[in-house]
Write a protein that holds these residues in place. Structure first.
Motif, mmCIF file in Angstrom:
data_model
loop_
_atom_site.group_PDB
_atom_site.id
_atom_site.type_symbol
_atom_site.label_atom_id
_atom_site.label_comp_id
_atom_site.label_asym_id
_atom_site.label_seq_id
_atom_site.Cartn_x
_atom_site.Cartn_y
_atom_site.Cartn_z
ATOM 1 N N THR A 1 -60.623 -66.694 -5.188
ATOM 2 C CA THR A 1 -60.660 -65.687 -6.237
ATOM 3 C C THR A 1 -59.578 -65.967 -7.263
ATOM 4 O O THR A 1 -58.523 -66.496 -6.934
ATOM 5 C CB THR A 1 -60.449 -64.281 -5.642
ATOM 6 N N ASN A 2 -59.838 -65.615 -8.501
ATOM 7 C CA ASN A 2 -58.828 -65.721 -9.538
ATOM 8 C C ASN A 2 -57.990 -64.459 -9.639
ATOM 9 O O ASN A 2 -57.107 -64.374 -10.486
ATOM 10 C CB ASN A 2 -59.487 -66.009 -10.888
ATOM 11 N N ARG A 3 -58.278 -63.470 -8.791
ATOM 12 C CA ARG A 3 -57.465 -62.248 -8.815
ATOM 13 C C ARG A 3 -56.069 -62.555 -8.288
ATOM 14 O O ARG A 3 -55.907 -63.115 -7.226
ATOM 15 C CB ARG A 3 -58.125 -61.163 -7.966
ATOM 16 N N ASP B 1 -54.009 -45.137 -12.405
ATOM 17 C CA ASP B 1 -52.866 -45.354 -11.519
ATOM 18 C C ASP B 1 -52.853 -46.782 -10.982
ATOM 19 O O ASP B 1 -51.817 -47.476 -11.012
ATOM 20 C CB ASP B 1 -52.922 -44.359 -10.359
ATOM 21 N N VAL B 2 -53.993 -47.245 -10.490
ATOM 22 C CA VAL B 2 -54.091 -48.619 -10.008
ATOM 23 C C VAL B 2 -53.801 -49.595 -11.147
ATOM 24 O O VAL B 2 -53.077 -50.588 -10.977
ATOM 25 C CB VAL B 2 -55.484 -48.890 -9.403
ATOM 26 N N SER B 3 -54.350 -49.304 -12.308
ATOM 27 C CA SER B 3 -54.138 -50.177 -13.468
ATOM 28 C C SER B 3 -52.664 -50.304 -13.803
ATOM 29 O O SER B 3 -52.183 -51.387 -14.152
ATOM 30 C CB SER B 3 -54.901 -49.629 -14.679
ATOM 31 N N ARG C 1 -58.692 -57.500 -11.659
ATOM 32 C CA ARG C 1 -59.141 -58.627 -12.479
ATOM 33 C C ARG C 1 -59.099 -58.274 -13.969
ATOM 34 O O ARG C 1 -58.654 -59.069 -14.803
ATOM 35 C CB ARG C 1 -60.557 -59.028 -12.085
ATOM 36 N N ARG C 2 -59.580 -57.053 -14.276
ATOM 37 C CA ARG C 2 -59.650 -56.679 -15.700
ATOM 38 C C ARG C 2 -58.257 -56.494 -16.299
ATOM 39 O O ARG C 2 -57.980 -56.963 -17.419
ATOM 40 C CB ARG C 2 -60.464 -55.374 -15.857
ATOM 41 N N GLY D 1 -52.889 -58.778 -19.721
ATOM 42 C CA GLY D 1 -51.452 -59.024 -19.773
ATOM 43 C C GLY D 1 -50.692 -58.092 -18.849
ATOM 44 O O GLY D 1 -51.277 -57.286 -18.124
ATOM 45 N N GLY D 2 -49.371 -58.205 -18.870
ATOM 46 C CA GLY D 2 -48.551 -57.387 -17.984
ATOM 47 C C GLY D 2 -47.196 -57.093 -18.603
ATOM 48 O O GLY D 2 -46.911 -57.439 -19.754
ATOM 49 N N MET D 3 -46.334 -56.451 -17.805
ATOM 50 C CA MET D 3 -45.032 -56.023 -18.293
ATOM 51 C C MET D 3 -44.079 -57.190 -18.556
ATOM 52 O O MET D 3 -43.150 -57.078 -19.344
ATOM 53 C CB MET D 3 -44.387 -55.060 -17.288
#
Length: 469
Positions: free
Chosen positions: A4-6, A298-300, A334-335, A340-342
Motif C-alpha cells: 500500500t502507498n498509505r 478528527d482522523v484527518s 490516503r486522501r 500534505g501535512g504539518m
C-alpha cells in the motif's frame, strides 16, 4: 502480498468481534498493520492462541503484521456492587478500603489502598470515563466521602480518574507482571505501559521486559497531567508514544485535548520518537456503518499532523463493522496524505552522525523527481530515523529477519521486506531492486537513494548511494 502507498499505520484492537481467522485475514487485507491485545480483558490462554494465529495468517499472506500487548497498568477501580447504584446530584457516596464496613447506603470499595493518603478535600473524582462527576468532601483513614455532581448510575469495577492529583501508584502491578510474562513468551513486538507518569516508569517496564526474555519495543501511553508535564523525558525513554485520548481527555480540560495532541505529536517528531493517536477515532461505528463527519475530521487531523499511527479500540474489538472501520481509516489517510501535512519532521533535532547521514539521504531523495528511498537495516534503526524526517517518498526497508520487519511497522511510510543479507552489497542491491520491480513499485530507471549500515571489511559503515533501477 498486498502493498500500500498509505503512510499512516493502522492499529486494530482484537476482541469478540474479530477473533476468527477469517476476520484476521479480512482486517489484514483491509490494511491493518498492528493487532492490539488489551490485557485489561484478555485471558492468557487466548493471548497465546491468537498470537500463534496472527503469526501463521500473516505469514500465509506474506505481510509483516505486528502484535501489541497493552498492559492494564495501575488503574483505580470501584469494587463490586449489587446491580447498580443510582446516584442523584447532591447525593453523598463513599469509597472505602476493602476491609472497611460501609457507613452509608451509597457505598463501594476501591482497589487502591493508598487513595486516602493521596487525595484532599476539594479534589475532583470522575467515575466511568466521565459519566459521573464527584467532589471529595471528606477524607478519612479508611474511606473518602464524595458529593455527586451529575445524575447517573455506577456499576461494578468502574474506572476512577482524579485529575491533577499525584498518585503514588506503582508503575507495574502484579497483574501487569503476569501479563508481561505471557507477552514475552509469545514474543510480541510492542508492549504498551498504561498510566506512564515519568521516564522511570518506562525504564522499569523495559527492564522487566528484558528480564522476562522479551525483545519488544516499549510504548508509553500518555494519560494524565503528570505524564504531560514529563513528556520530553518520557519521549526520550520510550520507543513509541501513544496519545491515549480517553483518560487524557478526562484528566485535562476537554478544550485542551486537541492542543495537547498536536503538541505531543510535534515534540515526538522533534525529539525522534514515533507517535500513535488513539481512542474514539470512529467510536460511532461501533454500532453504525458510517462515521460521523466530526470523526472523519478528527482522523484527518491526526493524519495531517503526521502521526505515525491511528488506533481503533472498541470499533474493532466489539463493534459491528470492524472491516469497514479499517477501510474508512485507509481511505481518509490516503486522501489527507496527498494534501500534505504539518511538516514537523523538518524541525527534528540531530544529535548523532547517523541521524545526519539519514537526513542527508532524505534531502537527496526529496530533491529528485520520482525518487524512492531504500534502506537496508540490521536492527530497524535507520528506517525509523528516515521516517521521522517525514520524506515525501515511501521508505522501502529490507531486513534479514521477520522480527526486525515487524519492529519498523509502526514507522510512518515504511514498508518492510525480508531479504537474505550477504556480505556483497552489490548483489543485495540487485535482489532488492528485482523485488521492487516485481511488485511494480519501481521501473527501469527509477532513481533510488539507498541507505545502508552493511558491514565493509569487518566494520559497520553507514552509507548513502544514488542508483537507478
Amino acid at each position: 502480498m498486498k502493498r500500500t502507498n498509505r503512510k499512516t499505520r493502522i492499529i486494530c484492537t482484537l476482541g469478540p468481534a474479530t477473533d476468527s481467522d477469517a476476520m484476521l485475514e479480512s482486517l489484514i487485507a483491509a490494511g491493518a498493520n498492528v493487532f492490539r491485545l488489551n490485557m485489561s480483558h484478555a485471558k492468557h490462554d487466548w493471548v497465546r492462541d491468537v498470537c500463534a494465529r496472527i503469526r501463521r495468517i500473516s505469514a500465509e499472506m506474506e505481510e509483516h503484521v505486528a502484535i501489541l500487548c497493552d498492559l492494564q497498568g495501575p488503574s483505580i477501580r470501584t469494587g463490586d456492587v449489587d446491580g447498580e447504584l443510582v446516584l442523584t446530584k447532591g447525593d453523598l457516596v463513599e469509597f472505602r478500603k476493602a476491609d472497611a464496613a460501609p457507613s452509608m447506603e451509597l457505598s463501594t470499595t476501591v482497589n487502591y489502598v493508598g487513595l486516602m493518603a493521596d487525595v484532599s478535600v476539594g479534589d475532583r473524582l470522575i467515575v466511568d470515563n466521565g459519566n459521573l462527576l464527584m467532589l471529595i468532601k471528606e477524607v478519612n483513614v479508611d474511606r473518602i466521602i464524595c458529593e455527586v455532581k451529575t445524575d447517573g448510575t455506577m456499576g461494578s469495577r468502574r474506572h476512577i480518574n482524579l485529575p491533577g492529583v499525584r498518585l503514588n501508584l506503582p508503575a507495574l502491578t502484579r497483574k501487569d507482571h503476569l501479563d508481561l510474562a505471557v507477552a514475552c513468551d509469545c514474543a510480541v513486538d510492542y508492549i504498551a505501559g498504561s498510566f506512564v507518569r515519568d521516564a522511570a516508569h518506562v525504564r522499569e517496564l523495559h527492564a522487566a521486559m528484558l528480564e522476562g526474555g522479551g525483545d519488544a519495543q516499549i510504548i508509553a501511553k500518555i494519560e494524565d497531567q503528570e505524564a504531560v508535564r514529563n513528556i520530553d523525558d518520557i519521549i526520550a525513554a520510550a520507543d513509541v508514544i501513544m496519545v491515549a485520548r480517553g483518560d487524557l481527555g478526562i484528566e485535562v480540560n476537554i478544550e485542551e485535548l486537541p492542543i495537547l495532541q498536536r503538541k505531543i505529536v510535534q515534540r515526538c517528531l522533534k525529539l525522534g520518537t514515533r507517535v500513535i493517536v488513539a481512542t474514539h477515532m470512529l467510536e460511532s461505528m461501533i454500532s453504525n456503518p458510517l462515521p460521523t463527519r466530526a470523526e472523519v475530521t478528527d482522523v484527518s487531523n491526526a493524519v495531517f499532523e503526521e502521526a505515525d499511527s491511528v488506533m481503533l479500540s472498541g470499533e474493532t474489538s466489539v463493534g459491528k463493522y470492524p472491516i469497514e472501520c479499517v477501510e474508512i481509516l485507509d481511505r481518509i489517510a490516503r486522501r489527507i496524505e496527498r494534501s500534505g501535512g504539518m511538516g514537523y519532521g523538518k524541525d527534528a533535532v540531530l544529535r548523532t552522525e547517523r541521524q545526519k547521514t539519514v537526513r542527508s539521504a532524505i534531502q537527496l531523495v526529496d530533491s529528485i523527481p520520482e525518487a524512492q528511498l531504500v534502506v537496508f537495516t540490521r536492527r530497524g534503526y535507520m528506517p525509523v530515523q528516515a521516517s521521522l524526517f517525514r520524506p515525501t517518498s515511501n521508505i522501502h526497508a529490507f531486513a534479514a529477519n521477520a522480527s526486525t520487519c515487524r519492529k519498523v511497522v509502526l514507522a510512518r511510510g515504511v514498508t518492510a521486506r525480508q531479504i537474505d543479507f550477504g556480505d556483497d552489497l552489490d548483489s543485495l542491491l540487485r535482489k532488492a531492486v528485482a523485488m521492487l520491480k516485481d511488485e511494480g513499485v519501481v521501473r527501469d530507471g527509477t532513481p533510488l537513494v539507498v541507505i545502508s549500515d552493511m558491514g565493509q571489511k569487518g566494520e559497520i559503515v553507514d552509507s548513502v548511494l544514488l542508483i537507478h533501477a
